[in-house]
Design a protein around this motif. Structure first.
Motif, PDB file in Angstrom:
ATOM      1  N   UNK A 174      41.853  35.761  45.052  1.00 22.54           N
ATOM      2  CA  UNK A 174      41.311  36.707  44.068  1.00 22.54           C
ATOM      3  C   UNK A 174      41.187  36.107  42.672  1.00 22.54           C
ATOM      4  N   UNK A 175      41.528  34.827  42.503  1.00 26.27           N
ATOM      5  CA  UNK A 175      41.603  34.276  41.151  1.00 26.27           C
ATOM      6  C   UNK A 175      40.230  34.120  40.505  1.00 26.27           C
ATOM      7  N   UNK A 176      39.158  34.041  41.296  1.00 18.91           N
ATOM      8  CA  UNK A 176      37.819  33.891  40.719  1.00 18.91           C
ATOM      9  C   UNK A 176      37.114  35.233  40.559  1.00 18.91           C
ATOM     10  N   UNK A 177      37.813  36.323  40.841  1.00 21.84           N
ATOM     11  CA  UNK A 177      37.172  37.643  40.853  1.00 21.84           C
ATOM     12  C   UNK A 177      37.425  38.412  39.560  1.00 21.84           C
ATOM     13  N   UNK A 178      36.456  39.270  39.217  1.00 24.96           N
ATOM     14  CA  UNK A 178      36.671  40.223  38.132  1.00 24.96           C
ATOM     15  C   UNK A 178      37.739  41.220  38.563  1.00 24.96           C
ATOM     16  N   UNK A 179      38.502  41.757  37.614  1.00 25.33           N
ATOM     17  CA  UNK A 179      39.625  42.641  37.966  1.00 25.33           C
ATOM     18  C   UNK A 179      39.251  43.800  38.887  1.00 25.33           C
ATOM     19  N   UNK A 199      50.174  35.150  58.022  1.00 28.08           N
ATOM     20  CA  UNK A 199      49.448  34.829  56.799  1.00 28.08           C
ATOM     21  C   UNK A 199      50.328  34.043  55.834  1.00 28.08           C
ATOM     22  N   UNK A 200      49.748  32.996  55.252  1.00 27.30           N
ATOM     23  CA  UNK A 200      50.383  32.285  54.149  1.00 27.30           C
ATOM     24  C   UNK A 200      49.436  32.427  52.966  1.00 27.30           C
ATOM     25  N   UNK A 201      49.920  33.045  51.902  1.00 27.31           N
ATOM     26  CA  UNK A 201      49.061  33.444  50.789  1.00 27.31           C
ATOM     27  C   UNK A 201      49.588  32.845  49.489  1.00 27.31           C
ATOM     28  N   UNK A 202      48.785  31.980  48.873  1.00 27.30           N
ATOM     29  CA  UNK A 202      49.085  31.514  47.527  1.00 27.30           C
ATOM     30  C   UNK A 202      48.427  32.498  46.571  1.00 27.30           C
ATOM     31  N   UNK A 203      49.234  33.223  45.824  1.00 28.23           N
ATOM     32  CA  UNK A 203      48.684  34.276  44.967  1.00 28.23           C
ATOM     33  C   UNK A 203      49.724  34.717  43.946  1.00 28.23           C
ATOM     34  N   UNK A 204      49.238  35.212  42.813  1.00 31.65           N
ATOM     35  CA  UNK A 204      50.125  35.821  41.818  1.00 31.65           C
ATOM     36  C   UNK A 204      49.950  37.330  41.787  1.00 31.65           C
TER      37      UNK A 204
END
Length: 251
Positions: A174-179, A199-204
């Motif tokens: 989701x890092x390239x997406x608008x909020x 699932x392995x998810x790199x995310x904040x």
């Protein structure tokens, strides 16, 4: 009697180095991690901590310099048919990587035809079903340029799912997406988690981590510093490095 279970991903003592103009970067330093079938693991950490490199090693987009990775019982080092492993592991990147000259339907059909050798009717039916699953059945004939970022990412997820993977890897999806588009992608991921996808998810995205993840892993400087339940890691971390990082991203 419970059957003996094996981790679906076993990462043992993994090292990875990159040579750059400034010298050698030690991206992974003896990483150990087991991931179990049906488990959702969220990986957090500062930029450059090795999170994305670890994901790319699981899919053997990068080869390791030391240690071993086993995916669904297949050791990646020396695996003769790496494509066999890759068909079991779907990967979704920050950038959507859709083919601009193919419709949403065409993007989802392509690998099914080439890798899974499905006929056109099978691939088409599967693609339509997956567009329903990710919530955009009406976009079947739209080209990537006609789709929002959130819609493109959902097509990318559908394309990965079309291969019937046992594992899904998400690298900051989701890092390239608008909020306003982030929720629609996280909703799809949350559905997958509820259905039991590994699932392995790199995310904040902490909301997703708290709601969907079984385990949170904090990485820094190429190492796993701390791991545990998301509630524990995010509310009462044991390590100072984890506390410092979370103080910057938790509001």
């Amino acid at each position: 009697m419970s059957e003996k279970r094996e981790p679906i991903i076993q990462i043992q003592g993994v090292h990875k180095q990159f040579r750059t103009l400034r010298g050698t970067v030690h991206a992974l330093k003896g990483v150990n991690l087991d991931i179990w079938p049906g488990e959702v693991v969220v990986v957090v950490g500062p930029s450059g901590s090795g999170k994305s490199t670890m994901l790319r090693c699981i899919n053997r987009l990068e080869t390791v310099d030391g240690g071993s990775i086993t995916v669904d019982g297949i050791p990646l080092h020396g695996a003769r048919n790496i494509n066999k492993v890759r068909t079991e592991v779907g990967m979704v990147f920050q950038s959507f990587n859709l083919f601009p000259d193919r419709t949403a339907l065409g993007n989802i059909m392509l690998a099914q035809r080439v890798v899974r050798h499905r006929n056109r009717a099978e691939a088409t039916a599967k693609a339509h079903d997956l567009l329903v699953k990710v919530g955009i059945p009406e976009k079947a004939d739209s080209y990537p340029a006609q789709l929002s970022g959130g819609q493109q990412q959902r097509v990318a997820i559908a394309r990965a799912l079309a291969m019937d993977p046992k594992i899904m890897l998400f690298d900051e999806p989701t890092s390239a997406l608008d909020p306003e588009m982030i929720k629609e992608v996280l909703d799809v991921m949350q559905t997958l988690a509820k259905e039991g996808m590994t699932m392995v998810v790199v995310s904040h995205e902490m909301g997703f981590a708290r709601n969907a993840a079984h385990r949170a892993v904090f990485m820094d400087e190429g190492q796993i510093v701390e791991e545990g339940s998301p509630d524990l890691i995010f509310t009462d971390p044991a390590h100072e490095r984890t506390k410092l990082f979370l103080s910057k991203i938790l509001h």
